[in-house]
Design an enzyme around this catalytic site. Structure first.
Site, PDB file in Angstrom:
ATOM      1  N   CYS A 157     -18.005 -26.632 -15.887  1.00 57.19           N
ATOM      2  CA  CYS A 157     -18.124 -28.009 -16.343  1.00 57.19           C
ATOM      3  C   CYS A 157     -18.042 -28.976 -15.159  1.00 57.19           C
ATOM      4  CB  CYS A 157     -17.074 -28.279 -17.422  1.00 57.19           C
ATOM      5  SG  CYS A 157     -17.434 -29.718 -18.452  1.00 57.19           S
ATOM      6  N   HIS A 158     -17.070 -29.877 -15.152  1.00 61.24           N
ATOM      7  CA  HIS A 158     -16.909 -30.834 -14.056  1.00 61.24           C
ATOM      8  C   HIS A 158     -16.316 -30.201 -12.797  1.00 61.24           C
ATOM      9  CE1 HIS A 158     -17.411 -33.805 -17.290  1.00 61.24           C
ATOM     10  NE2 HIS A 158     -17.686 -34.683 -16.334  1.00 61.24           N
TER      11      HIS A 158
END
Length: 183
Positions: free
Chosen positions: A112-113
């Site tokens: 994800c991030h």
């Protein structure tokens, strides 16, 4: 697959970690026999969230970010969570750790991030990655190549980068981590 001799480092801040992006790799790798260390800036509990909004599970870190070294581990995992990674990507200890893993040719897995840390550590140039779509421009602006798929494993620049977009991709993400550790 047993990973009895594998040593994995998971780095987070103490708040805002996407719950399953931390707990799945942590528990699945431990269940496979890996020695997993959770490191954070302080030894205060790490509070996770679900979908960046709802309260999640709280876990206790095993070590301080400032006390761990890449030389002691086989693979680095960077979970997501917008607030978690927004803070860890400016943490000097986390940046140094990521750089050390890459310079030592050790795999880094970011979901994800999580790849935001690699942008700030100046490690993403020349790499293909599949983080969440919200940081696609950051990947591209740092010289990387963004692709939208559940898993990307890139071996360029002398180290392996494992990336996935979101919690729905965790089966592929954790499987790729296990494969990297078994190799």
């Amino acid at each position: 697959m047993t990973l009895n001799n594998a040593k994995v480092l998971i780095i987070v801040t103490n708040w805002g970690i996407e719950e399953t992006e931390l707990t799945r790799p942590l528990r699945d790798l431990k269940a496979a026999g890996a020695q997993v260390t959770l490191a954070a800036p302080t030894l205060e509990p790490c509070e996770t969230v679900q979908h960046d909004r709802y309260e999640g599970e709280t876990l206790t870190p095993d070590a301080l970010l400032s006390d761990v070294q890449a030389a002691d581990y086989d693979l680095l995992v960077v979970p997501g969570g917008t607030c978690n990674v927004d803070r860890i990507r400016v943490n000097k200890d986390a940046i140094t750790l990521a750089q050390e893993f890459a310079h030592e040719g050790k795999p880094i897995a970011a979901i994800c991030h999580g790849a935001w840390l690699l942008v700030n550590a100046e490690l993403i140039a020349g790499k293909t990655a599949s983080p969440c779509r919200y940081i696609a421009a950051d990947i591209e602006n740092a010289g990387g190549h963004y692709v939208d798929r559940e898993l990307t494993v890139d071996d360029t620049n002398g180290w392996k980068l494992i990336t996935s977009r979101k919690p729905d991709d965790l089966d592929a993400f954790v499987g790729a981590i296990k494969n990297a550790l078994a190799a």
